[in-house]
Design a protein around this motif. Structure first.
Motif, PDB file in Angstrom:
ATOM      1  N   GLU A  16       0.823  -1.208   0.000  1.00  0.00           N
ATOM      2  CA  GLU A  16       0.000   0.000   0.000  1.00  0.00           C
ATOM      3  C   GLU A  16       0.859   1.262   0.000  1.00  0.00           C
ATOM      4  O   GLU A  16       0.511   2.252  -0.649  1.00  0.00           O
ATOM      5  N   ARG A  17       1.992   1.237   0.730  1.00  0.00           N
ATOM      6  CA  ARG A  17       2.871   2.402   0.746  1.00  0.00           C
ATOM      7  C   ARG A  17       3.442   2.664  -0.647  1.00  0.00           C
ATOM      8  O   ARG A  17       3.530   3.825  -1.092  1.00  0.00           O
ATOM      9  N   LEU A  18       3.814   1.608  -1.359  1.00  0.00           N
ATOM     10  CA  LEU A  18       4.318   1.778  -2.718  1.00  0.00           C
ATOM     11  C   LEU A  18       3.265   2.410  -3.622  1.00  0.00           C
ATOM     12  O   LEU A  18       3.564   3.308  -4.405  1.00  0.00           O
ATOM     13  N   LEU A  19       2.017   1.965  -3.513  1.00  0.00           N
ATOM     14  CA  LEU A  19       0.961   2.540  -4.337  1.00  0.00           C
ATOM     15  C   LEU A  19       0.695   3.997  -3.949  1.00  0.00           C
ATOM     16  O   LEU A  19       0.498   4.852  -4.827  1.00  0.00           O
ATOM     17  N   ASP A  20       0.679   4.279  -2.657  1.00  0.00           N
ATOM     18  CA  ASP A  20       0.443   5.649  -2.208  1.00  0.00           C
ATOM     19  C   ASP A  20       1.506   6.595  -2.750  1.00  0.00           C
ATOM     20  O   ASP A  20       1.198   7.675  -3.269  1.00  0.00           O
ATOM     21  N   VAL A  21       2.760   6.203  -2.619  1.00  0.00           N
ATOM     22  CA  VAL A  21       3.857   7.053  -3.076  1.00  0.00           C
ATOM     23  C   VAL A  21       3.895   7.112  -4.597  1.00  0.00           C
ATOM     24  O   VAL A  21       4.131   8.178  -5.187  1.00  0.00           O
ATOM     25  N   ALA A  22       3.629   5.985  -5.260  1.00  0.00           N
ATOM     26  CA  ALA A  22       3.724   5.924  -6.712  1.00  0.00           C
ATOM     27  C   ALA A  22       2.720   6.856  -7.389  1.00  0.00           C
ATOM     28  O   ALA A  22       3.023   7.432  -8.441  1.00  0.00           O
ATOM     29  N   VAL A  37      14.264   5.027  -7.962  1.00  0.00           N
ATOM     30  CA  VAL A  37      14.012   6.265  -7.209  1.00  0.00           C
ATOM     31  C   VAL A  37      12.673   6.176  -6.490  1.00  0.00           C
ATOM     32  O   VAL A  37      12.531   6.603  -5.344  1.00  0.00           O
ATOM     33  N   LEU A  38      11.673   5.604  -7.150  1.00  0.00           N
ATOM     34  CA  LEU A  38      10.367   5.413  -6.513  1.00  0.00           C
ATOM     35  C   LEU A  38      10.502   4.565  -5.251  1.00  0.00           C
ATOM     36  O   LEU A  38       9.940   4.906  -4.203  1.00  0.00           O
ATOM     37  N   ALA A  39      11.220   3.464  -5.344  1.00  0.00           N
ATOM     38  CA  ALA A  39      11.399   2.593  -4.183  1.00  0.00           C
ATOM     39  C   ALA A  39      12.069   3.351  -3.042  1.00  0.00           C
ATOM     40  O   ALA A  39      11.653   3.239  -1.872  1.00  0.00           O
ATOM     41  N   ALA A  40      13.084   4.137  -3.375  1.00  0.00           N
ATOM     42  CA  ALA A  40      13.780   4.908  -2.340  1.00  0.00           C
ATOM     43  C   ALA A  40      12.835   5.904  -1.677  1.00  0.00           C
ATOM     44  O   ALA A  40      12.855   6.083  -0.451  1.00  0.00           O
ATOM     45  N   GLU A  41      11.992   6.556  -2.467  1.00  0.00           N
ATOM     46  CA  GLU A  41      11.059   7.534  -1.896  1.00  0.00           C
ATOM     47  C   GLU A  41       9.996   6.852  -1.035  1.00  0.00           C
ATOM     48  O   GLU A  41       9.466   7.462  -0.103  1.00  0.00           O
ATOM     49  N   ALA A  42       9.688   5.592  -1.359  1.00  0.00           N
ATOM     50  CA  ALA A  42       8.727   4.838  -0.555  1.00  0.00           C
ATOM     51  C   ALA A  42       9.381   4.219   0.677  1.00  0.00           C
ATOM     52  O   ALA A  42       8.684   3.627   1.520  1.00  0.00           O
ATOM     53  N   GLY A  43      10.720   4.322   0.779  1.00  0.00           N
ATOM     54  CA  GLY A  43      11.419   3.784   1.934  1.00  0.00           C
ATOM     55  C   GLY A  43      11.608   2.285   1.901  1.00  0.00           C
ATOM     56  O   GLY A  43      11.718   1.649   2.955  1.00  0.00           O
ATOM     57  N   VAL A  44      11.627   1.700   0.698  1.00  0.00           N
ATOM     58  CA  VAL A  44      11.854   0.258   0.557  1.00  0.00           C
ATOM     59  C   VAL A  44      12.950   0.031  -0.475  1.00  0.00           C
ATOM     60  O   VAL A  44      13.319   0.938  -1.223  1.00  0.00           O
ATOM     61  N   GLY A  45      13.468  -1.175  -0.511  1.00  0.00           N
ATOM     62  CA  GLY A  45      14.460  -1.521  -1.502  1.00  0.00           C
ATOM     63  C   GLY A  45      13.815  -1.848  -2.845  1.00  0.00           C
ATOM     64  O   GLY A  45      12.622  -2.163  -2.915  1.00  0.00           O
ATOM     65  N   ILE A  46      14.612  -1.814  -3.889  1.00  0.00           N
ATOM     66  CA  ILE A  46      14.087  -2.122  -5.215  1.00  0.00           C
ATOM     67  C   ILE A  46      13.596  -3.572  -5.283  1.00  0.00           C
ATOM     68  O   ILE A  46      12.628  -3.884  -5.989  1.00  0.00           O
ATOM     69  N   GLY A  47      14.220  -4.464  -4.504  1.00  0.00           N
ATOM     70  CA  GLY A  47      13.761  -5.850  -4.465  1.00  0.00           C
ATOM     71  C   GLY A  47      12.351  -5.963  -3.906  1.00  0.00           C
ATOM     72  O   GLY A  47      11.537  -6.761  -4.390  1.00  0.00           O
ATOM     73  N   THR A  48      12.047  -5.162  -2.896  1.00  0.00           N
ATOM     74  CA  THR A  48      10.693  -5.162  -2.327  1.00  0.00           C
ATOM     75  C   THR A  48       9.688  -4.668  -3.356  1.00  0.00           C
ATOM     76  O   THR A  48       8.580  -5.210  -3.472  1.00  0.00           O
ATOM     77  N   LEU A  49      10.066  -3.644  -4.106  1.00  0.00           N
ATOM     78  CA  LEU A  49       9.156  -3.149  -5.149  1.00  0.00           C
ATOM     79  C   LEU A  49       8.851  -4.253  -6.151  1.00  0.00           C
ATOM     80  O   LEU A  49       7.684  -4.486  -6.492  1.00  0.00           O
ATOM     81  N   TYR A  50       9.896  -4.962  -6.612  1.00  0.00           N
ATOM     82  CA  TYR A  50       9.675  -5.994  -7.634  1.00  0.00           C
ATOM     83  C   TYR A  50       8.969  -7.225  -7.068  1.00  0.00           C
ATOM     84  O   TYR A  50       8.299  -7.933  -7.812  1.00  0.00           O
ATOM     85  N   ARG A  51       9.094  -7.470  -5.770  1.00  0.00           N
ATOM     86  CA  ARG A  51       8.320  -8.573  -5.192  1.00  0.00           C
ATOM     87  C   ARG A  51       6.828  -8.241  -5.194  1.00  0.00           C
ATOM     88  O   ARG A  51       5.991  -9.127  -5.361  1.00  0.00           O
ATOM     89  N   ASN A  52       6.503  -6.986  -5.030  1.00  0.00           N
ATOM     90  CA  ASN A  52       5.107  -6.558  -5.049  1.00  0.00           C
ATOM     91  C   ASN A  52       4.583  -6.356  -6.470  1.00  0.00           C
ATOM     92  O   ASN A  52       3.428  -6.685  -6.758  1.00  0.00           O
ATOM     93  N   LEU A  57       4.434  -2.534 -15.842  1.00  0.00           N
ATOM     94  CA  LEU A  57       3.054  -2.698 -16.292  1.00  0.00           C
ATOM     95  C   LEU A  57       2.145  -3.113 -15.139  1.00  0.00           C
ATOM     96  O   LEU A  57       1.041  -2.566 -14.976  1.00  0.00           O
ATOM     97  N   GLU A  58       2.582  -4.067 -14.326  1.00  0.00           N
ATOM     98  CA  GLU A  58       1.752  -4.517 -13.215  1.00  0.00           C
ATOM     99  C   GLU A  58       1.554  -3.415 -12.182  1.00  0.00           C
ATOM    100  O   GLU A  58       0.479  -3.289 -11.581  1.00  0.00           O
ATOM    101  N   LEU A  59       2.569  -2.579 -11.992  1.00  0.00           N
ATOM    102  CA  LEU A  59       2.449  -1.467 -11.060  1.00  0.00           C
ATOM    103  C   LEU A  59       1.443  -0.435 -11.575  1.00  0.00           C
ATOM    104  O   LEU A  59       0.575   0.028 -10.820  1.00  0.00           O
ATOM    105  N   VAL A  60       1.536  -0.088 -12.854  1.00  0.00           N
ATOM    106  CA  VAL A  60       0.620   0.910 -13.411  1.00  0.00           C
ATOM    107  C   VAL A  60      -0.807   0.383 -13.401  1.00  0.00           C
ATOM    108  O   VAL A  60      -1.749   1.107 -13.088  1.00  0.00           O
ATOM    109  N   ARG A  61      -0.975  -0.896 -13.723  1.00  0.00           N
ATOM    110  CA  ARG A  61      -2.329  -1.467 -13.682  1.00  0.00           C
ATOM    111  C   ARG A  61      -2.899  -1.441 -12.266  1.00  0.00           C
ATOM    112  O   ARG A  61      -4.076  -1.142 -12.059  1.00  0.00           O
ATOM    113  N   ALA A  62      -2.066  -1.742 -11.285  1.00  0.00           N
ATOM    114  CA  ALA A  62      -2.532  -1.724  -9.895  1.00  0.00           C
ATOM    115  C   ALA A  62      -2.952  -0.316  -9.486  1.00  0.00           C
ATOM    116  O   ALA A  62      -3.965  -0.131  -8.797  1.00  0.00           O
ATOM    117  N   LEU A  63      -2.198   0.681  -9.911  1.00  0.00           N
ATOM    118  CA  LEU A  63      -2.550   2.067  -9.617  1.00  0.00           C
ATOM    119  C   LEU A  63      -3.872   2.441 -10.283  1.00  0.00           C
ATOM    120  O   LEU A  63      -4.742   3.072  -9.675  1.00  0.00           O
TER     121      LEU A  63
END
Length: 211
Positions: A16-22, A37-52, A57-63
């Protein structure tokens, strides 16, 4: 034993934090901005972003899908209006209000039309818009040569002004809204040129307008 529950809770919070920040991040920088840069601004690692979200494409669709229930509410509320013309204007105005509240809505819609053309969530509203157009034709409030695709383009055209800064944005949207709605009224001196787009042609063509 509580550790697995804590991990699931943390994972949901990261999602949810990734979506809020994104939403704000992409609205300001565009949908091709750096995911690192998005992951850093959300306070998570890039690996966490890609796990979610394994891909952009999947991120934009989720948004985008997170905003669809608000558009569902717009369409459902429009259906409650007493006349066909009132239903159409409520649909148009609601779509523009949603875009002004969430600038990413317009950007994500356009990006997805280019990168995922088979993703067409707007088809869930087609039947209602067609019914409103038919009702407006029957009551004589919509010019007879205007179609559902003509109406569907109006919020798209007005939403393209969403990135203009205030105070001019609201003035320009209000003026263009009046011009476009007046053009949909009966009694115009000039017939509409050419043939109306089909819904498939509309989806394909609009997706190229910002490509």
């Amino acid at each position: 034993m509580p550790a697995p529950r804590r991990r699931r809770s943390d994972a949901r919070a990261n999602h949810e934090r990734l979506l809020d920040v994104a939403e704000g991040f992409f609205a300001a920088r565009g949908l091709d901005a750096s995911l690192r840069v998005l992951a850093a601004e959300a306070g998570v690692g890039i690996g966490t972003l890609y796990r979610n979200f394994p891909s952009r494409l999947e991120l934009v669709r989720a948004l985008h899908e997170r905003l669809l229930p608000e558009m569902d509410e717009v369409v459902h509320a429009a259906a409650e209006e007493p006349t066909g013309w009132a239903q159409l204007t409520a649909y148009i105005d609601g779509g523009v209000r949603l875009t002004l509240a969430h600038p990413l809505m317009y950007l994500a819609t356009e990006w997805l039309r280019r990168h995922d053309p088979d993703y067409r969530p707007s088809e869930r509203w087609t039947a209602q818009v067609l019914a409103s157009v038919a009702r407006a034709h029957d009551e004589g409030s919509l010019r007879p040569d205007a179609t559902a695709t003509d109406v569907a383009l109006v919020p798209h055209l007005l939403s393209s002004l969403a990135m203009i800064p205030e105070p001019m944005r609201r003035v320009m949207i209000a003026r263009q809204r009046a011009i476009l709605l007046d053009g949909l009224r009966p009694g115009s001196a000039s017939p509409l040129p050419g043939g109306a787009l089909t819904t498939d042609e509309l989806a394909a063509t609009v997706g190229r307008t910002r490509g």
